[in-house]
Design a protein around this motif. Structure first.
Motif, PDB file in Angstrom:
ATOM      1  N   UNK A 169       0.830  -1.195   0.000  1.00  0.00           N
ATOM      2  CA  UNK A 169       0.000   0.000   0.000  1.00  0.00           C
ATOM      3  C   UNK A 169       0.869   1.250   0.000  1.00  0.00           C
ATOM      4  N   UNK A 170       0.306   2.377  -0.424  1.00  0.00           N
ATOM      5  CA  UNK A 170       1.033   3.643  -0.288  1.00  0.00           C
ATOM      6  C   UNK A 170       1.320   3.938   1.181  1.00  0.00           C
ATOM      7  N   UNK A 171       2.320   4.773   1.420  1.00  0.00           N
ATOM      8  CA  UNK A 171       2.621   5.206   2.782  1.00  0.00           C
ATOM      9  C   UNK A 171       1.462   6.041   3.316  1.00  0.00           C
ATOM     10  N   UNK A 172       1.340   6.082   4.655  1.00  0.00           N
ATOM     11  CA  UNK A 172       0.241   6.814   5.277  1.00  0.00           C
ATOM     12  C   UNK A 172       0.241   8.282   4.866  1.00  0.00           C
ATOM     13  N   UNK A 173       1.423   8.911   4.846  1.00  0.00           N
ATOM     14  CA  UNK A 173       1.494  10.331   4.485  1.00  0.00           C
ATOM     15  C   UNK A 173       1.021  10.548   3.055  1.00  0.00           C
ATOM     16  N   UNK A 174       1.371   9.618   2.184  1.00  0.00           N
ATOM     17  CA  UNK A 174       0.969   9.733   0.782  1.00  0.00           C
ATOM     18  C   UNK A 174      -0.537   9.536   0.631  1.00  0.00           C
ATOM     19  N   UNK A 175      -1.068   8.524   1.312  1.00  0.00           N
ATOM     20  CA  UNK A 175      -2.505   8.266   1.223  1.00  0.00           C
ATOM     21  C   UNK A 175      -3.298   9.429   1.814  1.00  0.00           C
ATOM     22  N   UNK A 176      -2.835   9.964   2.942  1.00  0.00           N
ATOM     23  CA  UNK A 176      -3.525  11.097   3.560  1.00  0.00           C
ATOM     24  C   UNK A 176      -3.583  12.286   2.616  1.00  0.00           C
ATOM     25  N   UNK A 177      -2.468  12.560   1.922  1.00  0.00           N
ATOM     26  CA  UNK A 177      -2.461  13.667   0.978  1.00  0.00           C
ATOM     27  C   UNK A 177      -3.376  13.377  -0.212  1.00  0.00           C
ATOM     28  N   UNK A 178      -3.463  12.106  -0.627  1.00  0.00           N
ATOM     29  CA  UNK A 178      -4.364  11.742  -1.718  1.00  0.00           C
ATOM     30  C   UNK A 178      -5.813  12.005  -1.326  1.00  0.00           C
ATOM     31  N   UNK A 179      -6.189  11.646  -0.097  1.00  0.00           N
ATOM     32  CA  UNK A 179      -7.545  11.933   0.387  1.00  0.00           C
ATOM     33  C   UNK A 179      -7.795  13.435   0.383  1.00  0.00           C
ATOM     34  N   UNK A 180      -6.833  14.199   0.901  1.00  0.00           N
ATOM     35  CA  UNK A 180      -6.993  15.654   0.968  1.00  0.00           C
ATOM     36  C   UNK A 180      -7.161  16.255  -0.423  1.00  0.00           C
ATOM     37  N   UNK A 181      -6.333  15.805  -1.371  1.00  0.00           N
ATOM     38  CA  UNK A 181      -6.395  16.361  -2.718  1.00  0.00           C
ATOM     39  C   UNK A 181      -7.707  15.984  -3.400  1.00  0.00           C
ATOM     40  N   UNK A 182      -8.118  14.725  -3.266  1.00  0.00           N
ATOM     41  CA  UNK A 182      -9.391  14.314  -3.870  1.00  0.00           C
ATOM     42  C   UNK A 182     -10.559  15.077  -3.268  1.00  0.00           C
ATOM     43  N   UNK A 183     -10.540  15.278  -1.939  1.00  0.00           N
ATOM     44  CA  UNK A 183     -11.611  16.025  -1.290  1.00  0.00           C
ATOM     45  C   UNK A 183     -11.636  17.470  -1.790  1.00  0.00           C
TER      46      UNK A 183
END
Length: 360
Positions: A169-183
């Protein structure tokens, strides 16, 4: 029926040439020295608190005018770069990655600029990809034509995630930023969370990797928790030679919308199978003559008041209204009534959920 962007369809992100070029560039110190040749021109502090724009990371100028459309995108497509899962999580590395991707897309693929709109590094830094993408988001009513997903470049925002996510899986920091950007994109462009896809949902590619693709359901849910809405993705019926009925007729109308010349008789015969194969080939989908998720995802387009053509005829046929191919007041009223009966947002616009309900 060709892809509408001026660039050719993007290569599969599992293409060995892409993997080896970017892998060599990002894997060692010598490569980073080459990548940092434009570091002196990059600003020290990002101009946007969440996304570093092209000036900040030292982008080259595009080689041609960037197309900017006067309408918002309707979906988001998630990718992975298929590069090594490195351990340099710094902002400097994120900027080097952005420059490396741009170099590859312009010098190897022959594109006018970076293909995707945004890139997220393994350290969780987000960078603007194609020029003007960040300005279009800030505007909220424009879309930069990219070169990341064949058949969808005029409709979708593309987000690359650094790394290869076939087995982890992607790293937590990367996934968190992906959620933020998609939102952020969903809020700004009024994109529904269920309209977040992976590259393989449209094209014949492994991208964004098995593990990242498996996370898309969670991603939609996490984004929906931020912006609201039902995150449940749409799954389409699989149609094949020998099938018959209204879903086949809708498919035939949609294929005609994209340039085919079929009789909408509701029979999946040789002509329909051939047209499906031609459409799949033109959009970079798996070419098998079967109408499944990729084919439907590519064929369906939003339709509303003022639209005309075979897709409108498909809607009218399923609703039992006059089939004239003109989306007028009577059709809009019928669509709203249908949506109310099915528990779909009652706006009179035929989006993906309404299309799916019309096939039942």
């Amino acid at each position: 029926m060709s892809d509408p962007s001026r660039e050719s369809a993007p290569r599969s992100t599992t293409d060995p040439s892409r993997r080896s070029l970017l892998g060599a560039a990002l894997g060692g110190g010598a490569g980073l020295l080459l990548l940092d040749r434009r570091t002196a021109t990059a600003a020290a502090v990002p101009r946007d608190s969440a996304i570093a724009d092209t000036a900040t990371w030292g982008a080259r100028d595009p080689r041609a005018t960037i197309d900017v459309l006067d309408h918002a995108p309707s979906k988001i497509v998630v990718h992975h770069t298929a590069t090594p899962n490195g351990t340099d999580y710094s902002r400097a590395h994120a900027f080097a990655l952005a420059r490396s991707v741009q170099d590859h897309h312009m010098d190897v693929n022959g594109w006018i600029d970076t293909g995707q709109h945004f890139t997220i590094s393994r350290g969780g830094y987000a960078t603007e990809g194609r020029h003007n993408s960040l300005a279009a988001v800030r505007d909220g009513s424009r879309h930069v034509v990219g070169a990341h997903t064949a058949g969808q470049n005029r409709l979708a925002v593309g987000i690359e995630n650094e790394g290869t996510y076939d087995e982890l899986d992607p790293r937590d920091a990367q996934y968190t930023r992906l959620v933020e950007l998609c939102a952020r994109l969903c809020r700004r462009y009024d994109i529904a969370p269920h309209e977040i896809y992976g590259h393989r949902d449209f094209n014949a590619t492994d991208c964004p990797g098995d593990r990242l693709h498996a996370l898309l359901g969670r991603l939609r849910s996490d984004v929906a928790a931020e912006v609201g809405g039902d995150p449940t993705g749409v799954s389409w019926p699989l149609l094949r030679s020998g099938d018959a009925g209204d879903p086949v007729r809708v498919l035939q109308y949609l294929l005609n919308e994209h340039g085919a010349s079929l009789t909408a008789d509701g029979v999946y015969g040789p002509a329909t199978e051939s047209a499906v194969g031609d459409f799949q080939r033109s959009t970079g989908a798996v070419v098998d003559g079967l109408a499944g998720n990729q084919t439907w995802n590519q064929a369906v387009r939003e339709r509303g008041s003022g639209d005309r053509g075979p897709a409108v005829r498909a809607v009218q046929h399923r609703l039992g209204t006059a089939v004239d191919g003109i989306f007028g007041p009577n059709t809009a009223t019928a669509v709203r009534s249908f949506q109310a009966d099915r528990g779909i947002t009652t706006d009179g616009v035929v989006r993906v959920r309404t299309w799916r309900a019309l096939l039942r």
